[in-house]
Design a protein around this motif. Structure first.
Motif, PDB file in Angstrom:
ATOM      1  N   LEU A 107       6.761  10.832   0.725  1.00  0.00           N
ATOM      2  CA  LEU A 107       7.085   9.700   1.601  1.00  0.00           C
ATOM      3  C   LEU A 107       7.145   8.367   0.853  1.00  0.00           C
ATOM      4  N   ARG A 108       6.743   8.335  -0.424  1.00  0.00           N
ATOM      5  CA  ARG A 108       6.712   7.078  -1.169  1.00  0.00           C
ATOM      6  C   ARG A 108       8.102   6.515  -1.396  1.00  0.00           C
ATOM      7  N   TYR A 112       0.871  -1.176   0.000  1.00  0.00           N
ATOM      8  CA  TYR A 112       0.000   0.000   0.000  1.00  0.00           C
ATOM      9  C   TYR A 112       0.907   1.224   0.000  1.00  0.00           C
ATOM     10  N   GLY A 113       1.125   1.812  -1.189  1.00  0.00           N
ATOM     11  CA  GLY A 113       2.031   2.943  -1.316  1.00  0.00           C
ATOM     12  C   GLY A 113       1.561   4.139  -0.505  1.00  0.00           C
ATOM     13  N   LEU A 148      10.406   9.413 -11.589  1.00  0.00           N
ATOM     14  CA  LEU A 148      11.737   8.808 -11.684  1.00  0.00           C
ATOM     15  C   LEU A 148      11.989   7.747 -10.616  1.00  0.00           C
ATOM     16  N   SER A 149      11.704   8.058  -9.359  1.00  0.00           N
ATOM     17  CA  SER A 149      12.041   7.113  -8.284  1.00  0.00           C
ATOM     18  C   SER A 149      11.228   5.828  -8.390  1.00  0.00           C
ATOM     19  N   LEU A 181      -0.321   0.889  -5.260  1.00  0.00           N
ATOM     20  CA  LEU A 181       1.001   1.477  -5.105  1.00  0.00           C
ATOM     21  C   LEU A 181       0.949   2.997  -5.018  1.00  0.00           C
ATOM     22  N   ASN A 182      -0.213   3.575  -5.286  1.00  0.00           N
ATOM     23  CA  ASN A 182      -0.406   5.017  -5.170  1.00  0.00           C
ATOM     24  C   ASN A 182       0.542   5.818  -6.059  1.00  0.00           C
ATOM     25  N   GLU A 183       0.949   5.227  -7.174  1.00  0.00           N
ATOM     26  CA  GLU A 183       1.861   5.903  -8.086  1.00  0.00           C
ATOM     27  C   GLU A 183       1.690   5.353  -9.490  1.00  0.00           C
TER      28      GLU A 183
END
Length: 301
Positions: A112-113, A105-106, A158-159, A137-139
């Motif tokens: 903060l991810r 759970y992102g 990017l991350s 993943l919230n992304e």
């Protein structure tokens, strides 16, 4: 093997539980992962026997937000390796081989991810065995996984993309509407692919005939995602027919046509940018009433 992941946005709603029961009986997942349960262990434990699972591990919510739950059976010799409010990491045995599975759970807070991606990257560096992750993943990997709202800067992805690359993750073939979340930002409807499954090459080699399916959006602003893991093409038609026959015998199709009709109507209105939030709420209300009718019928049996 089947794995079902859903950000259910709270297990306290009868509509949520009705939909969860429906998709569980249809897919009968070996692993059921829920995020944002918003309920403590005592409440969630009541569903372990209801859905026929041997084991349950949870992460408690923080007040009225968060909370994770992972249901599973003894068949896979599961060992919990790590858990916090962002993931549950396990070791299991599939097809006689040790594998790793991480249920994620992102963090809803973008800055903060990176803590989540850093932990997953550390796992990826250390693991040569089959490894699979699934969850909200919230992304997203880029603006192509987003409809509506402002265009994000390329550097903001990017991350997340670096984590995917460094872990050697690959996508699964996917069916259904992959825009797994939707919500309004002001007057604009925004849709994103926040929920997904990924796995390394070793996992894809072990389960070479696998795919994911995105289900209908009901009782939450996220779609459930089911991952179907197969190491060969198999229909299992006899077993499937037996399960369906048993389900129909135990559960008469009271209100079934009505529910199916409203599910289709909800899917259509959710994907029509010209429709208002009030339209979505109205169809959702009717669907909740249909589920309530079916629930009352169940209680009378």
């Amino acid at each position: 093997m089947k794995v079902l992941s859903w950000n259910c946005r709270g297990m306290g709603s009868k509509w949520t539980i009705s939909y969860m029961r429906q998709i569980w009986y249809k897919h009968r997942p070996d692993f059921l992962f829920l995020s944002e349960t918003k309920q403590d262990y005592t409440f969630v434990q009541g569903f372990k026997a209801h859905f026929g699972y041997d084991k349950l591990t949870t992460v408690e919510p923080n007040g009225s937000s968060g909370g994770l739950a992972l249901f599973f059976n003894n068949d896979y010799q599961v060992k919990i390796l790590f858990s916090n409010n962002r993931m549950i990491d396990v070791e299991a045995v599939c097809l006689g081989q040790k594998v790793f599975m991480t249920f994620v759970y992102g963090d809803p807070v973008q800055k903060l991810r990176d803590h989540v991606w850093e932990r997953l990257t550390r796992y990826g560096i250390q693991r040569s065995e089959p490894w699979f992750i699934i969850g909200d993943l919230n992304e997203i990997t880029g603006n192509h996984e987003k409809r509506g709202g402002a265009i994000r800067q390329a550097g903001s992805f990017l991350s997340f993309n670096n984590m995917i690359r460094d872990c050697g993750f690959l996508e699964f073939p996917a069916r259904g509407n992959q825009m797994s979340w939707q919500g309004r930002r002001g007057k604009v409807m925004v849709r994103c692919r926040l929920d997904r499954a990924l796995a390394n090459e070793e996992w894809h080699s072990l389960f070479s005939c696998s795919h994911t399916e995105y289900l209908g959006m009901e009782g939450s602003d996220h779609r459930p995602v089911v991952a179907f893991m197969e190491n060969r093409m198999t229909k299992r038609r006899g077993q499937f027919r037996h399960e369906i026959a048993r389900w129909r015998k135990d559960n008469p199709p009271y209100g079934k046509d009505k529910i199916n009709e409203l599910q289709k109507a909800l899917e259509e209105v959710q994907n029509d940018d010209s429709r208002s939030q009030e339209d979505i709420i109205e169809v959702s209300r009717k669907l909740q009433e249909a589920y309530k009718d079916e629930e009352e019928y169940w209680q009378q049996k």
